[in-house]
Design an enzyme around this catalytic site. Sequence first.
Site, PDB file in Angstrom:
ATOM      1  N   SER A 205      11.177  34.933   2.725  1.00 17.66           N
ATOM      2  CA  SER A 205      11.560  34.580   1.351  1.00 17.66           C
ATOM      3  C   SER A 205      11.197  33.155   0.945  1.00 17.66           C
ATOM      4  CB  SER A 205      13.065  34.784   1.162  1.00 17.66           C
ATOM      5  OG  SER A 205      13.358  36.143   1.066  1.00 17.66           O
TER       6      SER A 205
ATOM      7  N   CYS B 228       3.747  30.338  -4.516  1.00 14.83           N
ATOM      8  CA  CYS B 228       3.123  29.632  -5.640  1.00 14.83           C
ATOM      9  C   CYS B 228       3.321  28.122  -5.569  1.00 14.83           C
ATOM     10  CB  CYS B 228       3.667  30.157  -6.961  1.00 14.83           C
ATOM     11  SG  CYS B 228       3.290  31.914  -7.237  1.00 14.83           S
TER      12      CYS B 228
END
Length: 435
Positions: free
Chosen positions: A38, A42
């Site tokens: 997780s 980006c």
Amino acid sequence: MKYIIIGGDAAGMSAAMQIRRGDSSAEITTLEMGDIYSYAQCGLPYVVGGVIDSFDSLIARDVQTFRDKYNIDARVHHEVTSVDPTNQTVSGDGFTLEYDKLLIATGASPITPPWEGLDLDGIHTVKTIPDTKALMNDLKDVSRVVVVGGGYIGLEMAENFVKLGKEVTMIERGERVAKIFDEELSDKIHKEAEKHGITLRFNESVESFSGDGRVQEVITDKGSIETDLVVIAIGVTPNTKFLKGTGLHLFSNGAIKVNAFMKTNIENIWAAGDCATQYHRIKERDDYIPLGTHANKQGRLAGRSMIGKPRAFQGIVGTSIIKFFNLTLARTGLSEAEIKAEGYPFRTIAASIPHIAGYYPEPKRMDIRLSYHAETEQLLGGQIIGEAGVDKRIDVLATALYHRMRVSELEDLDLAYAPPYNGVWDPVQQVARRK
């Protein structure tokens, strides 16, 4: 009920959390081929450039949190190499597990053509935290960097290398970078790159790399470029090769075809994220536009579907945005090239308009392009480039596209106005009125 999820990032763990919230007794096992769960992929270019100070800032929840707080059997270094839909098992090196319901959320990997010299030190991709750590550890004594590819990742990496004081060259085999934008906007992007010292080389294709153990030259069809480091950013491919022989229906590029509830064609198997297709609301068919926003939404909806609380994925309209030095580049819907490929009759209107009231101090001009269906006037796409106010407007256009609004209906929107933020007519509305 035994739930198995292959992949421990955006789509996979969004699904796992939905399953846990909806079924406290569920037996959830997640299988991650790496050891990090997780995290925000980006954000990786901005760690390289020092804008974000730590990889830890990108991690939403670590492995131990999933294990201890949510009672999820979150495993690391578990690469699934085969799926048996008949016996409902998944297998890898040293393990075979049975499932009642399976989610495939394996993401995508950077494309790296079989160029000679690809194994030389100093050649990198940027997709995972380990990828990026390896790149950053390799930056010592590097002064010249070649970025292969002019898409979003290529542009973001180029900007952040410039922030580090590197001499940057970008190689693009086409005529321009950021080809998802209309050609009329390319000049602004190119000038911004050149203003910050980036050398752009167009219509040039990489053929190989050379060097004595470490890359020293990029060999192209037009010559050679001396370099100390190379980043390859020419796109991604879905991680689905291990599914060969399963009977799962795949898209043309290997992505797994799913319906609105993330179900595949095989009973008890779902797929979501960068390894799956997304329904495009404007094209009205499946597409493949891998973004973190889509992965999180699809993962959440896959989890709901798996526990019998389905909610349909409503599709995408092709919205994206990028910071490139002083410019923000944003688009939604279809570019002119895509509209032509779909065969729609269309018109495009464009203008350069201040992002705030023209009389208020320091207005910044935005270049706005709106394309619409020539017969129905339905909005088909919008693109905006400017120094300020771009993000506010692109989301208005994305919402309009979602609801299939006509371009003339943009005038009717009740948008926020005060001189520091806008003119009495929003720039999007001003362009729409030129129809």
